[in-house]
Design an enzyme around this catalytic site. Sequence first.
Site, PDB file in Angstrom:
ATOM      1  N   GLU A   1       0.861  -1.185   0.000  1.00 42.88           N
ATOM      2  CA  GLU A   1       0.000   0.000   0.000  1.00 42.88           C
ATOM      3  C   GLU A   1       0.889   1.223   0.000  1.00 42.88           C
ATOM      4  O   GLU A   1       1.206   1.758  -1.046  1.00 42.88           O
ATOM      5  CB  GLU A   1      -0.936  -0.044   1.212  1.00 42.88           C
ATOM      6  CG  GLU A   1      -2.067   0.937   1.139  1.00 42.88           C
ATOM      7  CD  GLU A   1      -3.169   0.607   2.143  1.00 42.88           C
ATOM      8  OE1 GLU A   1      -4.023   1.466   2.343  1.00 42.88           O
ATOM      9  OE2 GLU A   1      -3.157  -0.503   2.709  1.00 42.88           O
TER      10      GLU A   1
ATOM     11  N   GLU B   1      -2.497   0.652  13.479  1.00 41.91           N
ATOM     12  CA  GLU B   1      -3.699   0.923  12.694  1.00 41.91           C
ATOM     13  C   GLU B   1      -4.955   0.625  13.508  1.00 41.91           C
ATOM     14  O   GLU B   1      -5.957   1.329  13.395  1.00 41.91           O
ATOM     15  CB  GLU B   1      -3.686   0.067  11.434  1.00 41.91           C
ATOM     16  CG  GLU B   1      -4.872   0.277  10.501  1.00 41.91           C
ATOM     17  CD  GLU B   1      -4.722  -0.494   9.204  1.00 41.91           C
ATOM     18  OE1 GLU B   1      -5.408  -0.148   8.229  1.00 41.91           O
ATOM     19  OE2 GLU B   1      -3.915  -1.439   9.153  1.00 41.91           O
TER      20      GLU B   1
END
Length: 726
Positions: free
Chosen positions: A346, A606
């Site tokens: 990502e 996260e």
Amino acid sequence: MDWKAKWLKPANDFGNAAPVFSTDFALSRTVKQARLFITALGVYEAALNGRRIGQFVLAPGWTTYYKRLQYQEYDVTDLLRAENHLTVTVGKGWYHSPMPGFSASDFQKGLAARPMGLLAQLEITYEDGQHSFIVSDESWSVSESAVRFSEIYDGEIYDASFIPPCSVAAETFNGPYETLIEQQGEEIREQERIAAVRIFTTPKGEVVADFGQEITGYVEISVNAKAGEEIRLSHAEVLDKDGCFYTENYRSARAEYCCICRDGQQSCQPRLTFFGFRYIRIDAFPGGPGAGKPENFTAVVLHSQMKRTGRLSCSNPLLNRLFDNIIWGQKGNFVDVPTDCPQRDERLGWTGDAQVFVRTACLNYDTEKFFTKWLADLAADQGEDGYVGHVIPDLLKKQPASAAWGDAAAICPWAVYLAYGNSEILSRQFESMRKWVDYITAHTTTEYLWTGGVHYGDWLGLDAPSGSYKGSSREDFIASAFYAHSASLVIKAGLVLGKDMAAYEALLHNIVSAFRRAYPTYTTQTECVLAAHFHLAEDCQAAADQLALMIKECGTKLQTGFVGTPYLLHVLSDYGHTDLAYSLLLREQYPSWLYPVTKGATTVWEHWDGIMENGDFWSRNMNSFNHYAYGAVADWVYCCAAGITPAEGYPGYSKVRIAPAPDARLDWLEASLDTRHGRIISRWKKQDSLWRYEITTPVDAEVVIDGKTFLVSAGSYIYHSSIQLA
């Protein structure tokens, strides 16, 4: 810039090998100055006479390449000799790597189909005032380099013993000139070096080195080897609950490095890629994986060249570790663009994460130049209708615009202006800010609200329905709230620039009125937060009181996600619930900022429970352990706990307000902030059952102690509280 150089590409298809372009030239006169102007379609490493040019790693950086490609200027005077050999190795980098790895991207496929290009121009000024030019053209050669493979997600293979075949003439092609811009952002550089703290064998028999800290960068290896012996490393953030090497959360990113050694003592490291990691698995090493010693491995930290400006410390060791984690999260994700994470397939410049964290970013580091460049890319990628993508550079085009993500167009420029007091960022970005608000106005299904869109909602909110990543806050509620917020920022920016904002002031009035009619009640913590923080509620105090009650009723726990969390503690403090804000900050059980610290986190996660109480992982496919967004809580510590803010109407801290808010659960807390006007220090500590405040201000300040305001001039001051500690 007057380019005389031509774009070069390899004459042949080298497959995965990185091409190296070269030229030789002689000098017979005394040189006064020599400047190299250079860029590439990919990332490059240049050397003159065997010595690296500059400190920029992964140059020319990452921009929205179809519209903006940076070139660099280096003074190479001291590297010149009578006979000279200039080489430039070009890797895939962000330009040609298959990004993003988790989703198809026609945008990226178009870039990858272009040649691995180089443009270089050496301008030499002699002592006699004459000039000459060495430019990339048909006279240059190209061959395969010792970098046999390199790309962003999968890593690099380097063969130190590789002997390239004969070079051939490079080919020219019609590369981009119209999109070239001078270097605008900060350079990515090697910043720190961290020795391996231990090497151990896991229950699976894996040989693993631990650096004790998650970083973004790569490993430098020092070794005495024979030609052809291999070093192979894999990278990971965490170990699993059995203490074994864990990489499932990297998804499709292989994140591997391989060096094929030459004879003798040598050092090697990746040259054209980077990784996010704390651990390396030694898959191969001269003498076997177990032959590696800690002294063989050094982690090299990469991030954009930013000056550290803010520091926090206190009497609570866990909180200090959180402060450190927030700094490491920023360093690890500020690699030319504000990425969400630096490790998996990502590593994109998510707009939502950037706007969540921008205020904290500007406190921790001087990020004015960093954000100026990234916001210029945002404006360049923005649609003619004002559309703003989810990531910048926008590799995910054509997805519906999302509230709180696209709003980065308005939120980030204003935050940068408040931090540094330079209205130039508003001048540059005003049209982008305005166009974003106009986009919402044109695409809503309900006048003066934002309805009918597709949004991320309160992403990863803890009150999410089963099976959903989105919290339970109403998406239209969130979208309409940010519509109002962005409109207010456009008005503020316009007024700073001397523009007539009457039309947008009327728009904002109508948005607020419509919002109050549509949403008279609030159903989640995040809805209460937004209604109060954006001043949308009829009674903001009542909204904040409802928030406080919700928090207490669920066991003094937050349930907010990406949208509500950054403002949560601010709302509590602004409306008389500072003690509850501290309770959330100091909570050690899940969910909390300190829970990951108790699990050994060295960066911000996260998910609040990326590693759960039983040692299991939150998920395999979306579980980054270096995801800076929730580190935005540091903004509250600087601004509320330590109480440092610009005085109203004085962006950039030309005048300050210092209103500390101590809590008896801490013995002391200190914040320091280097501003354009000097260093501000706010410290409080317990002393003889009272609070002692130590304040240093380089400018005039409003100091608020126990509700009393003191107007002071630049200097250092000590105050004692009149309130007895409980």
